[in-house]
Scaffold this active site. Sequence first.
Site, mmCIF file in Angstrom:
data_model
loop_
_atom_site.group_PDB
_atom_site.id
_atom_site.type_symbol
_atom_site.label_atom_id
_atom_site.label_comp_id
_atom_site.label_asym_id
_atom_site.label_seq_id
_atom_site.Cartn_x
_atom_site.Cartn_y
_atom_site.Cartn_z
ATOM 1 N N GLY A 46 -8.740 22.917 -21.521
ATOM 2 C CA GLY A 46 -9.427 21.713 -21.970
ATOM 3 C C GLY A 46 -8.443 20.923 -22.822
ATOM 4 C CB ALA A 47 -7.468 17.356 -22.680
ATOM 5 N NE ARG A 88 -3.329 23.642 -17.583
ATOM 6 C CZ ARG A 88 -4.647 23.514 -17.378
ATOM 7 N NH1 ARG A 88 -5.497 23.781 -18.345
ATOM 8 N NH2 ARG A 88 -5.111 23.106 -16.215
ATOM 9 C CD GLN A 195 -12.150 24.877 -14.860
ATOM 10 O OE1 GLN A 195 -12.690 24.904 -13.762
ATOM 11 N NE2 GLN A 195 -10.861 24.620 -14.998
ATOM 12 C CG ASP A 236 -7.504 17.088 -18.474
ATOM 13 O OD1 ASP A 236 -8.530 16.977 -17.791
ATOM 14 O OD2 ASP A 236 -7.213 18.110 -19.132
ATOM 15 C CG ASN A 246 -11.989 15.123 -16.128
ATOM 16 O OD1 ASN A 246 -11.549 15.725 -17.113
ATOM 17 N ND2 ASN A 246 -13.207 15.356 -15.665
ATOM 18 C CE LYS A 247 -10.030 21.334 -13.965
ATOM 19 N NZ LYS A 247 -8.641 21.832 -13.773
HETATM 20 O O1 MRU Z 1 -7.886 22.827 -16.182
HETATM 21 P P1 MRU Z 1 -8.741 22.627 -17.388
HETATM 22 O O2 MRU Z 1 -9.923 23.529 -17.419
HETATM 23 O O3 MRU Z 1 -7.959 22.633 -18.670
HETATM 24 O O4 MRU Z 1 -9.328 21.160 -17.217
HETATM 25 C C1 MRU Z 1 -10.207 20.670 -18.179
HETATM 26 C C2 MRU Z 1 -10.794 19.351 -17.819
HETATM 27 O O5 MRU Z 1 -10.522 18.767 -16.794
HETATM 28 C C3 MRU Z 1 -11.700 18.735 -18.842
HETATM 29 O O6 MRU Z 1 -12.699 17.986 -18.231
HETATM 30 C C4 MRU Z 1 -10.859 17.824 -19.738
HETATM 31 O O7 MRU Z 1 -9.799 18.552 -20.280
HETATM 32 C C5 MRU Z 1 -11.642 17.240 -20.833
HETATM 33 S S1 MRU Z 1 -11.884 18.420 -22.115
HETATM 34 C C6 MRU Z 1 -12.722 17.746 -23.395
#
Ligand code: MRU
Length: 354
Positions: A46-47, A88, A195, A236, A246-247
């Site tokens: 998560g970012a 990342r 997730q 992100d 985003n994801k």
């Molecule tokens: O690969 P991840 O689980 O780190 O990806 C997370 C996401 O895409 C979240 O939606 C994003 O980081 C926002 S977190 C507040």
Amino acid sequence: MVKTIEWRDGKGVMLDQSRLPLEVRFIECTDCHMVADGIKKLWIKGAPAIGIAAAMGIALGAQDIKAESFDEFTKQIEPIIKMMLSTRPTAVNISWATGRIERLLLANKERPIDRLKELLIYEANKILEEDIEVNKAIGRWGSEFIKDGDTILTHCNAGSLATGGHGTATAPLLIATEQGKRIQVIAGETRPVLQGARLTSWELIQAGIPVTLITDSTAGALMKNEMIDLVIVGTDRTTKNGDVANKIGTYTIAVLCKEHNIPFYVAAPLSSIDFGMHSGDLIPIEERHPDEVTTIWGHRVVPEGVNVINLSFDVTPANYVASFFTEKGAFRPMDIKKLMRADIDIESLRLKGI
Ligand code: MRU
């Protein structure tokens, strides 16, 4: 609310998200390599959370540095910063945090090395504490766009596990509930790492918010049947022009929203906005190991020899976004680039809720 990361007794303690909800395990990171490894292996994700973890990792690494001068100190801290940046690539929060640390060190270059080491611990904790307040503010602004009885779709995890506090996309849901609005949440499972299924549904159940899990490809059918009122996702990295990384799967949801006239909102703390990047086309997109797709909990479920594309993120162009929820208010995508300008009256740009 669960604490995804904290500084305790000179260590960075993180909740291992890769095992949730089957196992609740905390990992005590005693050095910067362990933190970098944890970010790569998705122990923490998560970012905003990985930005906080990177700052703690640098603070941990700094404690082991033996240096007599500021130049020697920075020479040894640079590879640690680079290591964090290499974990990342998509979320901007890591470089946002390392930028803060670099500026802090420069501003304090005359101070003794031991003091610099203390300052790095202080700064990592400050980033965490600020994020908690930022989450609350996003929640307050975003909740104005939620009505009693609404059903809200979210994707991936942008909750307390992904941040220091209430989460970003989850914060408006928590605050709306506190305000007495009766809401329902639909969580997309979020293939391949799940997730949504593992983390978002776990958090929402603990918060007492009714949550229904769907496979990612079910979103369109629910929208067509008028079962979703609005969508809130995290980000992100959002670029200056309002494009949103985003994801993976977020772009598909945004396109579906346009087709069905459903507002698509993005909860974006300023730490996730890359004011130096002009467009989403420039965002580095992380591609993860094929095993995440070909195996389920360690068991291979597809034939040998198949090719895999495992993009972890996608980019949704700004014109799909109804509004951004930031800690400064809700804004149209076209106004994002103005948020850091000292000559702009932020109040005049704020969107009113419904
Ligand atoms: O690969 P991840 O689980 O780190 O990806 C997370 C996401 O895409 C979240 O939606 C994003 O980081 C926002 S977190 C507040």
